[in-house]
Structure formats: structure tokens, C-alpha cells
Design a protein around this motif. Structure first.
Motif, mmCIF file in Angstrom:
data_model
loop_
_atom_site.group_PDB
_atom_site.id
_atom_site.type_symbol
_atom_site.label_atom_id
_atom_site.label_comp_id
_atom_site.label_asym_id
_atom_site.label_seq_id
_atom_site.Cartn_x
_atom_site.Cartn_y
_atom_site.Cartn_z
ATOM 1 N N UNK A 13 14.763 2.371 29.119
ATOM 2 C CA UNK A 13 13.797 2.656 28.068
ATOM 3 C C UNK A 13 13.505 3.866 27.686
ATOM 4 N N UNK A 14 13.231 4.293 26.335
ATOM 5 C CA UNK A 14 12.778 5.389 25.973
ATOM 6 C C UNK A 14 11.435 5.058 25.181
ATOM 7 N N UNK A 15 10.416 5.909 25.767
ATOM 8 C CA UNK A 15 8.979 5.611 25.157
ATOM 9 C C UNK A 15 8.437 6.948 24.985
ATOM 10 N N UNK A 83 14.468 0.640 36.778
ATOM 11 C CA UNK A 83 15.390 0.830 35.311
ATOM 12 C C UNK A 83 15.101 2.231 34.845
ATOM 13 N N UNK A 84 16.044 3.111 34.054
ATOM 14 C CA UNK A 84 15.723 4.268 33.716
ATOM 15 C C UNK A 84 14.778 4.162 32.683
ATOM 16 N N UNK A 137 18.462 13.453 17.662
ATOM 17 C CA UNK A 137 19.512 12.445 17.399
ATOM 18 C C UNK A 137 20.746 12.425 18.694
ATOM 19 N N UNK A 138 20.948 13.575 19.065
ATOM 20 C CA UNK A 138 21.823 13.347 20.146
ATOM 21 C C UNK A 138 21.363 12.598 21.551
ATOM 22 N N UNK A 139 19.985 12.945 21.647
ATOM 23 C CA UNK A 139 19.384 12.464 22.949
ATOM 24 C C UNK A 139 19.426 11.092 22.744
ATOM 25 N N UNK A 140 18.923 10.168 21.476
ATOM 26 C CA UNK A 140 19.106 8.840 21.203
ATOM 27 C C UNK A 140 20.257 8.178 21.227
ATOM 28 N N UNK A 143 21.422 7.777 24.723
ATOM 29 C CA UNK A 143 20.906 6.907 25.323
ATOM 30 C C UNK A 143 21.220 5.678 24.897
ATOM 31 N N UNK A 144 21.321 5.442 23.643
ATOM 32 C CA UNK A 144 22.162 4.221 23.024
ATOM 33 C C UNK A 144 23.616 3.836 23.930
ATOM 34 N N UNK A 145 24.229 4.726 23.661
ATOM 35 C CA UNK A 145 25.709 4.499 24.513
ATOM 36 C C UNK A 145 25.599 4.420 25.948
ATOM 37 N N UNK A 146 24.786 4.999 26.809
ATOM 38 C CA UNK A 146 24.872 5.325 28.210
ATOM 39 C C UNK A 146 23.695 4.829 28.992
ATOM 40 N N UNK A 147 22.652 4.290 28.277
ATOM 41 C CA UNK A 147 21.219 4.256 28.886
ATOM 42 C C UNK A 147 20.479 5.505 29.743
ATOM 43 N N UNK A 148 20.998 6.563 29.265
ATOM 44 C CA UNK A 148 20.699 7.720 29.757
ATOM 45 C C UNK A 148 20.745 8.739 28.600
ATOM 46 N N UNK A 149 19.665 9.431 28.334
ATOM 47 C CA UNK A 149 19.779 10.396 27.022
ATOM 48 C C UNK A 149 20.625 11.824 27.262
ATOM 49 N N UNK A 150 20.667 12.397 28.563
ATOM 50 C CA UNK A 150 21.176 13.581 28.714
ATOM 51 C C UNK A 150 22.498 13.716 28.334
ATOM 52 N N UNK A 151 22.899 14.749 27.664
ATOM 53 C CA UNK A 151 24.106 15.200 27.074
ATOM 54 C C UNK A 151 24.532 16.790 27.083
#
Length: 174
Positions: A13-15, A83-84, A137-140, A143-151
Motif C-alpha cells: 500500500x502507498x498512502x 504487508x508493505x 513517477x519513478x516511485x509509483x 511500486x506498481x511493478x514490484x510492491x516496493x517504491x524504492x529504485x
């Protein structure tokens, strides 16, 4: 109730919240008074110490009460089930708007997340705006690809830890 009882889905979840959530017209003083009861005036007094005036204090209190605090609560509850959970606080007002806005209004982060400048008057399309939009945009996307926003190449966005105050990724002007 679902989050309180731990019955929510165990999905990442991102909130988060913005710095001027009280821009929502439905967040009235009357609603805040009914929600916190007799302690409303005391809370405004305490907020005034930080924000300077009753008006600014009341706006900040309403944003915290109805959006900021609930986002933190949901992030912590999501972490409790393993959950993340990633919490943010968005306070990047584009340069041209800094004099006229006390903060980022409700949903004001969305043009940065999706890079759709021109859809909201808030966004100024300066180099700094484009940089923040690229970062968001990179974070989101990550997150959509891997469930973790870190890049790679960006600040680490810590997940909310179970039972701990929720750390937030703070997006604000340098």
C-alpha cells in the motif's frame, strides 16, 4: 473497522497526505468540533503556537484530523498484518504558487505522480517541477511493478514498521 480489526487485504500500500488537506470544503470547523468535542478549542490553541493564527491553526488541525492522521493509522495497520506499507507527506508547491497557497491542496500530488501537467493550475512545469514529477513517477511505477517504491538513484523510502510511528517520505521544496 476493517483496518482496526486487521481484516484488510494483505497487499502492498502507498498512502499519504498533502500539506493543505483542509482545502477540502467538506472539512468544516463544525465537523472538526463534533469530531473532537470539548478539546477542539484547546487543540486550536496548541496548533496556534506552531501556525501563528487561529485560522491557520484550524486549517492545519482539520487536515491532520481528517486526512494526515488517518493515513498514518492505515499505514501502521497495514504493517501490522505484514504487508508493505509506504506513507508519504507531499509539501511541494511549485514556485509560482508558493505565495498564494498555504500548502499542497487535496489531490495536488497527482499531477506529479502521473506527470500530467496542465490538468491542474497548481503545477508550473519548471525544471524543479519536472524533477519532482520524475521522482514521484519513478516511485509509483516501481511500486506498481514490484510492491516496493524504492529504485536506484533515489532516496530510500522506508516501509512503515509494525507497531511503530509511520515514517513518511517527505516531498517538499529544497
Amino acid at each position: 473497522e476493517v483496518f482496526r480489526d486487521g481484516r484488510q487485504r494483505s497487499v502492498p500500500l502507498i498512502i499519504g497526505a498533502n500539506s493543505f488537506e483542509a482545502s477540502l470544503g467538506i472539512l468544516t470547523d463544525e465537523l472538526a468540533r463534533r469530531t473532537v468535542g470539548a478539546s477542539f478549542d484547546e487543540l486550536v490553541r496548541r496548533y496556534r503556537q506552531r501556525y501563528g493564527s487561529d485560522e491557520a491553526a484550524t486549517l492545519a488541525l482539520k487536515g491532520d484530523l481528517f486526512v494526515v492522521a488517518p493515513a498514518g493509522y492505515i499505514a501502521r495497520q497495514q504493517a501490522l498484518i505484514g504487508a508493505g506499507s509506504y506513507l508519504y507527506h507531499f509539501d511541494y508547491v511549485p514556485g509560482p504558487n508558493r505565495e498564494s497557497l498555504p500548502g499542497v491542496p487535496h489531490m495536488g500530488e497527482l499531477p506529479f505522480v502521473f506527470g500530467n501537467f496542465g490538468k491542474m493550475q497548481l503545477v508550473g512545469e519548471t525544471e524543479a517541477d519536472r524533477h519532482v514529477a520524475q521522482m514521484m513517477g519513478n516511485y509509483w511505477t516501481q511500486f506498481a511493478k514490484h510492491g516496493d517504491p524504492n529504485c536506484p538513484g533515489q532516496s530510500v523510502w522506508d516501509a512503515t514498521a509494525s507497531g511503530q510511528p509511520a515514517p513518511a517520505l517527505h516531498i517538499r521544496p529544497d
